[in-house]
Design a protein around this motif. Sequence first.
Motif, PDB file in Angstrom:
ATOM      1  N   LEU A 167       0.825  -1.205   0.000  1.00  0.00           N
ATOM      2  CA  LEU A 167       0.000   0.000   0.000  1.00  0.00           C
ATOM      3  C   LEU A 167       0.861   1.257   0.000  1.00  0.00           C
ATOM      4  O   LEU A 167       0.656   2.188  -0.785  1.00  0.00           O
ATOM      5  CB  LEU A 167      -0.887  -0.024   1.250  1.00  0.00           C
ATOM      6  N   ALA A 168       1.819   1.271   0.893  1.00  0.00           N
ATOM      7  CA  ALA A 168       2.706   2.436   1.012  1.00  0.00           C
ATOM      8  C   ALA A 168       3.466   2.648  -0.287  1.00  0.00           C
ATOM      9  O   ALA A 168       3.539   3.767  -0.818  1.00  0.00           O
ATOM     10  CB  ALA A 168       3.677   2.227   2.166  1.00  0.00           C
ATOM     11  N   THR A 169       4.017   1.578  -0.796  1.00  0.00           N
ATOM     12  CA  THR A 169       4.846   1.687  -1.992  1.00  0.00           C
ATOM     13  C   THR A 169       4.005   2.070  -3.206  1.00  0.00           C
ATOM     14  O   THR A 169       4.391   2.914  -4.017  1.00  0.00           O
ATOM     15  CB  THR A 169       5.557   0.342  -2.238  1.00  0.00           C
ATOM     16  N   ARG A 170       2.835   1.462  -3.290  1.00  0.00           N
ATOM     17  CA  ARG A 170       1.971   1.769  -4.417  1.00  0.00           C
ATOM     18  C   ARG A 170       1.574   3.236  -4.404  1.00  0.00           C
ATOM     19  O   ARG A 170       1.504   3.885  -5.444  1.00  0.00           O
ATOM     20  CB  ARG A 170       0.732   0.875  -4.375  1.00  0.00           C
ATOM     21  N   ARG A 175       2.038   8.318  -7.235  1.00  0.00           N
ATOM     22  CA  ARG A 175       2.369   9.730  -7.258  1.00  0.00           C
ATOM     23  C   ARG A 175       3.532  10.004  -8.206  1.00  0.00           C
ATOM     24  O   ARG A 175       4.104  11.082  -8.187  1.00  0.00           O
ATOM     25  CB  ARG A 175       2.722  10.223  -5.856  1.00  0.00           C
ATOM     26  N   GLY A 176       3.888   9.017  -8.960  1.00  0.00           N
ATOM     27  CA  GLY A 176       4.888   9.248 -10.002  1.00  0.00           C
ATOM     28  C   GLY A 176       6.323   8.926  -9.614  1.00  0.00           C
ATOM     29  O   GLY A 176       7.251   9.125 -10.396  1.00  0.00           O
ATOM     30  N   HIS A 177       6.513   8.447  -8.399  1.00  0.00           N
ATOM     31  CA  HIS A 177       7.885   8.121  -7.984  1.00  0.00           C
ATOM     32  C   HIS A 177       8.324   6.814  -8.624  1.00  0.00           C
ATOM     33  O   HIS A 177       7.527   5.888  -8.766  1.00  0.00           O
ATOM     34  CB  HIS A 177       7.970   8.020  -6.466  1.00  0.00           C
ATOM     35  N   SER A 240      13.648   9.515  -5.015  1.00  0.00           N
ATOM     36  CA  SER A 240      12.772  10.663  -4.773  1.00  0.00           C
ATOM     37  C   SER A 240      11.776  10.387  -3.655  1.00  0.00           C
ATOM     38  O   SER A 240      11.011  11.258  -3.272  1.00  0.00           O
ATOM     39  CB  SER A 240      12.007  11.012  -6.051  1.00  0.00           C
ATOM     40  N   ALA A 241      11.786   9.150  -3.180  1.00  0.00           N
ATOM     41  CA  ALA A 241      10.840   8.812  -2.118  1.00  0.00           C
ATOM     42  C   ALA A 241      11.376   7.645  -1.291  1.00  0.00           C
ATOM     43  O   ALA A 241      12.200   6.866  -1.769  1.00  0.00           O
ATOM     44  CB  ALA A 241       9.486   8.429  -2.713  1.00  0.00           C
TER      45      ALA A 241
END
Lengths: 333, 333
Positions: A167-170, A175-177, A240-241
């Motif tokens: 969930l977190a990664t998705r 968000r484009g990361h 970026s994340a």
Amino acid sequence: MATIKDVSQLAQVSQATVSRVLNGGVPVSPAKQAAVLAAIDRLGYRPNAFARSLATNRSGAIGALVSELSSAVYGDIIRGIESVAEEHGMHLVVSSGHASAETERRSYDFLEQRRTDALILQVDASTDEDLSAWVASSELPVVVVGRFIEAIAERCVYLDNGAGGELATRHLLERGHRRIAHISGLMRIPDARDRLEGYRRALAAHGIPFDESLVANGGFVEDGGERAMRSLLARNTDFSAVFVANDQSAAGALKALRDAGKRVPEDVSLVGFDDTIVAHYLYPALTTVRQPFDEMGQAAAWLALAAIGVAEQKEVTRRFEPVLIERDSVAAR
Amino acid sequence: MATIKDVSQLAQVSQATVSRVLNGGVPVSPAKQAAVLAAIDRLGYRPNAFARSLATNRSGAIGALVSELSSAVYGDIIRGIESVAEEHGMHLVVSSGHASAETERRSYDFLEQRRTDALILQVDASTDEDLSAWVASSELPVVVVGRFIEAIAERCVYLDNGAGGELATRHLLERGHRRIAHISGLMRIPDARDRLEGYRRALAAHGIPFDESLVANGGFVEDGGERAMRSLLARNTDFSAVFVANDQSAAGALKALRDAGKRVPEDVSLVGFDDTIVAHYLYPALTTVRQPFDEMGQAAAWLALAAIGVAEQKEVTRRFEPVLIERDSVAAR
DNA sequence: ACTCTCTATGAAACCGCTTTCAGACAGTCT
DNA sequence: AGACTGTCTGAAAGCGGTTTCATAGAGAGT
């Protein structure tokens, strides 16, 4: 302190009748009933809990063994347990494991000896095998919270950590990361492994190869998170994340980013895990994956109470789904 | 489950002898002692806690009634209590008052009936009179933590809140601030009044008149702190620093400042109170007045255990002194 | 050798409640 | 009226320990 005998004498009935009035279920004539109640009131009588327990072999209490009393993380679990226990007129006896397998064992023995009616375990240090063995050998119902153990699956209340990691990664992917790092947790704890696994699954689903150099261990603690982030920054692989395995190490990571002159979320987006109070107070407020600790505690308590016939048998959620809580630490890319 | 009778038969001794071996204090011949221990081991015998309690009228547990289980604030108190209890082989039975006088009363009755050996109270909703009455009428030792009540002073473990308010305010004064606002706490709680009093004393000591328009009520909660700060800002009385009655409302105040475009500490300095984890995680990290919750819990537990002869009698600190923890929310002026 | 401690031990009472068992009594059915 | 049922009640037996009290036996003292 008045005893049941005093009451029976004052009310001119037998002790058995007093007991019947007290516990109900057996018919007692209204006249005697009234006499008994009057006597109880007059004497300020309160049944002796020990004697009752000795006779019934019930303590009216459930035991909880928690890894750490009232940490930011697990406090809500206890709160959840206590609320359900109280609702059913049961007490809560707590003991802390202090994050050591040996202490956990000792505390467990302690509680078992104390003969609480059921046991709820939320422990980190002991292995799955230890726990399975305890459960198997225990004479009283045991439920494990915050952990999934195959061998005793139906006695576990837990979060789907894999789904949480996904969930977190998705969320970050959406968000484009694309370059998403992960600060992992204490790898001996299954939760940490599952979250990492979820992270990998989400990447794979987006056709992004897993890159080991984007993973650093934060050990679930703030310091560790800070060190892990520094290590990531030092590697010169850009990202970026970051998905951090829990809020506490996210706090450390945030600090390291700040020290390195990176802005969150403009330069680096951050997602935590747990949704503890920490996430709320950080600045920027941390987007994170929520574990419903309170509800998990309640479910565990319910399961335990149902097992001893105190709470009604009903379908209780044992596997909880994580929920993404969006705050201010993630920017679109 | 094996009983003492089983042990006595296997060891060929009387139950009394088994009991003696178990509890010590009375001489038992080495031969019988060994036989008993062997039998205990062989049967995996564990004394029945209920029976023992019934006979001795001791539960081996102390009860704690806390206003809120494991909030950020009070969690450490419980932790402190538990650590001392465990050290002495005692259990902790907890119950939550849920911030209502009635629930507190119910929980109190509950615990008393349960016959824990001593009681530790950390409650907000009940009045001083209630508590004094409970203590007076209770058959078991009661100690109150986090609160000073004249009538039962020697049973109270508490922080010198007045000194804390003074400390915070003096710190700001020493940094050159003259227009210092105060966001107060829940005024029905003595702590809040004392902190305000300390604030006034510090101002007076520096020859600064108390200005009512610089005080707003934050009620000890985050929302309240936010509202209070907004109210202060709206008043158009200027101030360069604010002493906030607790960390949580300081978090709210910080938010309001940020929303108003004020920088902390450049434009406005902030001092909190409690030194909960909130203070640590805020940005900028909050300078605050530390309450040693853990130690206070320990002291309370020690007092309680000493009262029932479980812990050694020793001089226990009952009035704790606040300590200023300097972080990043205060600038010199 | 005999009394006199003193120590180690077991029998039994007790802690305060629940629960079984048998019996008293009232009401119902032939 | 007599046999049955069914309801309510009390006596007493646990529950599993601790503790008191009396006593047996070992040494000490004379």
